[in-house]
Design an enzyme around this catalytic site. Sequence first.
Site, PDB file in Angstrom:
ATOM      1  N   ARG A  67     -25.964  -0.831   6.594  1.00  0.00           N
ATOM      2  CA  ARG A  67     -26.075  -2.079   6.562  1.00  0.00           C
ATOM      3  C   ARG A  67     -26.806  -2.827   7.795  1.00  0.00           C
ATOM      4  NH1 ARG A  67     -20.951  -4.173   3.270  1.00  0.00           N
ATOM      5  NH2 ARG A  67     -21.507  -3.090   1.381  1.00  0.00           N
TER       6      ARG A  67
ATOM      7  N   LYS B 235       0.781  -1.226  -0.010  1.00  0.00           N
ATOM      8  CA  LYS B 235      -0.052  -0.009   0.078  1.00  0.00           C
ATOM      9  C   LYS B 235       0.911   1.364   0.003  1.00  0.00           C
ATOM     10  CE  LYS B 235      -4.304   1.184   2.026  1.00  0.00           C
ATOM     11  NZ  LYS B 235      -5.585   0.678   2.885  1.00  0.00           N
TER      12      LYS B 235
ATOM     13  N   GLU C 110     -20.326  -4.500   9.407  1.00  0.00           N
ATOM     14  CA  GLU C 110     -21.100  -3.515  10.317  1.00  0.00           C
ATOM     15  C   GLU C 110     -22.503  -4.448  10.980  1.00  0.00           C
ATOM     16  OE1 GLU C 110     -20.042  -2.766   7.310  1.00  0.00           O
ATOM     17  OE2 GLU C 110     -18.947  -0.888   7.731  1.00  0.00           O
TER      18      GLU C 110
END
Length: 631
Positions: A393, A280, A365
């Site tokens: 969600r 990353k 979630e």
Amino acid sequence: MLLEDVKSPQDIKDLSQEELTGLARQIRDTLINTVAERGGHLASNLGIVELTLALHRVFDLPNDKLIFDVGHQSYVHKLLTGRYWRFHTLRSFGGISGFPKRSESPYDAFDTGHASTAISAGLGLARARDLKGEKHHVICVVGDGAMTGGMCYEALNDAGSSKTKLIIVLNDNEMSISQNVGALSSHLTDLRISKGWTSTKRRVRSQLEKIPGVGKPLYRFVHRTKSFFKSLVVPEGFFTSLGFHYFGPIDGHNEAHLEHVLRQAGNLDGPCVIHIITTKGFGYDKAEQQPERFHGVPPFYVETGDNRETSPLPAFGKVMAEELIRLAKQDDRVVAVTAAMAKGTGLECFEEVYKERLFDVGIAEEHAVTMAAGMAAGGLRPYVAIYATFFQRSFDQLVHDAAMQHLPVVFLIDRAGLVGEDGATHHGVFDLAETIPVPGLTVLAPRDLNELRAMMQWTPEAKGPVVIRYGRKSVDMGERFPVKQFKPGSWEVLLPGKDCVLLAVGSMVREAVSVHDCLAKEGIQAAVVNCSTVKPLDEDVLRLFSDRPLFTMEEHVLTGGFGSEVTVFLVGEELPPPLITFGLPDTFIQHGSRGQLLRYLGMMPEQMTRRILVALRQHGQSGQTREADHG
Ligand SMILES: Cc1ncc(C[n+]2csc(CCOP(=O)(O)OP(=O)(O)O)c2C)c(N)n1
């Protein structure tokens, strides 16, 4: 080849490896310089340059369909698909989006923004292709972070058994926004370790073959026993057991090798997973060193990596975490839960003090909410910090698991309202419609940081579930309006006024004060009420003020929000409804700064003032007509 000359992926098909390396360098420079100006998702895009080049060279887009999970890493794709010249408008009002948008380009096969949707969407596209007798490829790029989300498993379960041709590229950089978590992440680490075994194997072969006479037969012997060793070192494949071909782990920065594997995958019949390893932030030292900070970054200076602007006020999340630490000190039962957002929600501060009491469940979630409900049933006092948009969600979990059992879970709903540059997928404008109808919930919205502190201090007294919503932009109304103690269910009359009443929620309270000041200049005295408890309504205040024209203000869609809740109550009491309910229209709102969006929606104080003046005039006239009629 200059990046600015790339009009479509066709233009990069015949480039040499050397030219590709040069192009990759230009892409990285463009990413760094643009995000430094505009803010955005930098580290993930820097890590995916070679993969995106390889995908565009091997496949035939837009005939083949490419889906990016979350979509925050689609900038390189945008640069290669005719959007270079508009790239400087990234995330700005009227400019190109920071996420894939079908409305923006035929190369964007599916809109994303929330994590873990790509495999489901890809399988859907693949099934549509099969039923229509078409032949193109469908490729899903999914990060290891997104792989912690439950939808991925539902989709893998389905795709693995379907035998449908589908290519999943698992981009493994060991990071979600923060360090990745969970059992699958550990499994990927095991697979990565097996990569060490692969390179060792290559070294052993070249060394053995150098031995004159015995080298080659010796290598053949070792090769025959390879599966034996491999079965010892490489763990049983998770993906193969689900019905996928598995390639990997592969160096995700080796463009030529990636192309080779992608072509092989394209020739397969069934579903496959290509597991690539990337870094990353690759190519920009600041982002490589701090991938978490450069995941999503505000405008910054390229040389130092420092932010261009610093906010004088702490974020709501930071204040929330400070108060939570205070509560945790007083009560061992207090725990915090995050769905991969410890940094964004402020809970990383809590983690520094109470590492063992912070539960990062991954991008999950639904699980976070039900797990917290379980914690509450087990006698703990969980605080779940979640962004409003991702809280969407967990609606069923909120209703079925937390509220129906009246469990004392506190939901800290961050980024409620317009979030700005991330746009439609990220605005938190549906949470009131999600929470107001749920029986037994207490729904709160602080007008500023100080009121959030007071609300947090009250939460230990709550007997059932509580929701506290606050926005991205910090507000401190301290000097003019200091916060006294918070009392749920009773609204605060901030300013008196005989002519009309402004009933405002959360971020809109400060705007209501500005409207009050504007109206005062026109000779209108408007009362301002801070409706800090959205549920239950303060019915006494509503009845008291029902003799005057009412206006409601909220940073939320009108349908199902505060204004409609007030209207339903007043109509039920046979009292006049509000003259205007200010809120967001029934449409998805695009990206831009919050100020630009509020202006676009007619919700800046001076715009609301003008509408109120017109409404009052019309109301006065109709009032006079009625009186005349009666006379
Ligand atoms: C449902 C949902 N929850 C949280 C987020 C916030 N979020 C955006 S990117 C991200 C991490 C994604 O990690 P990964 O998929 O590995 O991609 P990377 O950035 O590492 O390339 C998270 C948690 C989201 N987009 N969607």
